[in-house]
Design a protein around this motif. Structure first.
Motif, short mmCIF file in Angstrom:
data_model
loop_
_atom_site.label_atom_id
_atom_site.label_comp_id
_atom_site.label_asym_id
_atom_site.label_seq_id
_atom_site.Cartn_x
_atom_site.Cartn_y
_atom_site.Cartn_z
N TRP A 165 0.84 -1.21 0.00
CA TRP A 165 0.00 0.00 0.00
C TRP A 165 0.86 1.25 0.00
CZ3 TRP A 165 -5.08 -0.09 -0.79
CH2 TRP A 165 -5.72 -1.32 -0.62
N TYR A 166 1.92 1.21 0.80
CA TYR A 166 2.81 2.38 0.85
C TYR A 166 3.47 2.60 -0.50
CZ TYR A 166 2.22 2.14 5.87
OH TYR A 166 1.67 2.13 7.11
N LEU A 167 3.86 1.50 -1.14
CA LEU A 167 4.50 1.64 -2.45
C LEU A 167 3.52 2.21 -3.47
CD1 LEU A 167 6.62 -1.60 -2.65
CD2 LEU A 167 7.32 0.69 -2.09
N ALA A 168 2.25 1.83 -3.38
CA ALA A 168 1.26 2.36 -4.32
C ALA A 168 1.08 3.87 -4.11
CB ALA A 168 -0.08 1.65 -4.12
N VAL A 169 1.01 4.30 -2.85
CA VAL A 169 0.88 5.73 -2.58
C VAL A 169 2.11 6.46 -3.10
CG1 VAL A 169 0.76 7.45 -0.76
CG2 VAL A 169 -0.61 5.40 -0.61
N ALA A 224 4.14 5.61 -5.55
CA ALA A 224 4.14 5.68 -7.02
C ALA A 224 3.14 6.74 -7.50
CB ALA A 224 3.78 4.33 -7.61
N THR A 225 1.98 6.82 -6.84
CA THR A 225 0.98 7.81 -7.23
C THR A 225 1.53 9.23 -7.07
OG1 THR A 225 -0.63 6.27 -6.39
CG2 THR A 225 -1.42 8.44 -6.94
N VAL A 226 2.12 9.48 -5.90
CA VAL A 226 2.65 10.83 -5.64
C VAL A 226 3.75 11.17 -6.64
CG1 VAL A 226 3.93 12.20 -3.96
CG2 VAL A 226 1.99 10.85 -3.23
N PHE A 227 4.60 10.19 -6.92
CA PHE A 227 5.69 10.43 -7.87
C PHE A 227 5.14 10.79 -9.26
CE2 PHE A 227 8.92 9.22 -10.89
CZ PHE A 227 10.08 9.70 -10.30
N CYS A 228 4.11 10.06 -9.68
CA CYS A 228 3.57 10.32 -11.03
C CYS A 228 2.85 11.66 -11.09
CB CYS A 228 2.65 9.20 -11.44
SG CYS A 228 3.54 7.69 -11.65
N ILE A 229 2.16 12.02 -10.01
CA ILE A 229 1.51 13.35 -9.99
C ILE A 229 2.59 14.43 -10.11
CG2 ILE A 229 0.18 14.93 -8.57
CD1 ILE A 229 -1.26 12.48 -7.45
N LEU A 242 9.12 8.15 0.49
CA LEU A 242 8.16 7.22 1.08
C LEU A 242 8.52 5.78 0.74
CD1 LEU A 242 5.68 6.82 2.73
CD2 LEU A 242 4.30 7.12 0.71
#
Lengths: 218, 99
Positions: free
Chosen positions: B5-9, B11-16, B43
């Motif tokens: 879950w942390y990795l998904a968050v 990756a999302t922040v990085f892409c934004i 993160l």
């Protein structure tokens, strides 16, 4: 409990990140980034990295963001809308590229089926993530990166001062002080005795007159 | 919570952040989006540090914070210098940065 906190923090972090990109006014973008950083600090706390969370709040959300706020208010945040991007193709290509990157990262981290990743991690030492452990690692195992980082900070501070300092010749041309223009010539101020402005011209003409009359008399 | 879950968050922040760097024209906001990307990476580092149970990833995250602070000071200095020279604060107009 941990799950609820995680989802609150994760939604806060992602909403803050979206706000940075979407909001038009740079000042609001900075405030959104502060919210993002605080949510991220909560995530760090959930990962039991207490010291890093404290550093995140104090250094990032405290010091660095204050610097941003100062510069935004100094420059006077020019809110350039996203629609002003020159090429419309970039407006389509950029989110597309970001989405591709997201899919790729998801495949890389989650899709490979690493069994170790899908665990909660091992049992931790008692002092995990505390300043004691961080300090010991920084001064023993990672001494060289620590010193290099301190030099990097010094160089960046000197460079920022050199870049942002007021240079001669770049500022606006000097405007004469309004008081100096209003004052009549020959009132005996320090500026006149130092030889500036009207007084020098008037004394020069007066001395010319006096010498000519003296020669006439002689 | 699983590390996933942390990795998904992250990756999302990085892409934004990456999308913001490509979309925005104001250098101030571009620097903010760079901060987003660095924080997404941070993160991940902390999550992997938790996964392995040793503190190396946390040291890495702290060093990343130091580098981010340096980048911010120099970047903001450049923006202040641009403002002093009456140059437009716009990444598209500033294609030539000599002298």
């Amino acid at each position: 409990m941990v799950e609820i906190l995680f989802f609150i923090a994760a939604i806060g972090a992602i909403a803050g990140a979206v706000g940075v990109v979407v909001l038009e006014n740079p000042f609001y973008s900075v405030l959104s980034l502060v919210a993002h950083l605080l949510s991220l600090a909560l995530l760090f706390l959930l990962l039991e990295a207490q010291f890093v969370a404290a550093v995140q709040v104090v250094v990032y959300a405290g010091a660095v963001m204050v610097l941003y706020v100062f510069v935004v208010s100094y420059v006077g945040g020019q809110n350039l809308p996203i629609r002003a991007v020159n090429s419309p193709s970039l407006r389509i290509a950029a989110p597309l590229f970001a989405f591709c990157l997201f899919v790729e990262l998801m495949i890389a981290t989650l899709g490979t089926g690493l069994s170790a990743i899908s665990s909660e991690g091992p049992k931790l030492a008692a002092n995990y993530g505390e300043p004691e452990q961080i300090g010991e690692l920084l001064l023993t195992k990672f001494l060289l990166p620590f010193e290099v980082a301190s030099f990097l900070l010094l160089i960046a501070a000197v460079g920022a001062v050199m870049l942002a300092r007021r240079r001669r010749g770049l500022d606006e041309p000097e405007v004469p002080a309004p008081l100096g223009l209003l004052r009549p010539a020959g009132t005996g101020t320090m500026a006149e005795s130092a030889g500036g402005g009207f007084f020098r011209k008037s004394t020069a003409s007066a001395s010319d007159d006096s010498t000519s009359t003296g020669r006439d008399l002689g | 919570m699983s590390i996933n879950w942390y990795l998904a968050v992250s990756a999302t922040v990085f892409c934004i952040g990456a999308a913001g760097v490509m979309l925005k024209r104001n250098p101030l906001v571009i620097l903010l989006c760079l901060e987003l990307m660095l924080n997404g990476a941070n993160l991940s580092l902390i999550a992997f540090s938790r996964m392995w149970g040793n503190g190396d990833g946390q040291i890495f995250a702290i060093i990343v914070m130091v580098v981010a602070a340096c980048e911010v000071t120099v970047g903001l200095g450049v923006i202040v210098a641009l403002h002093r020279r009456r140059l437009p604060i716009d990444a598209d107009e500033l294609r030539e940065l000599q002298g």
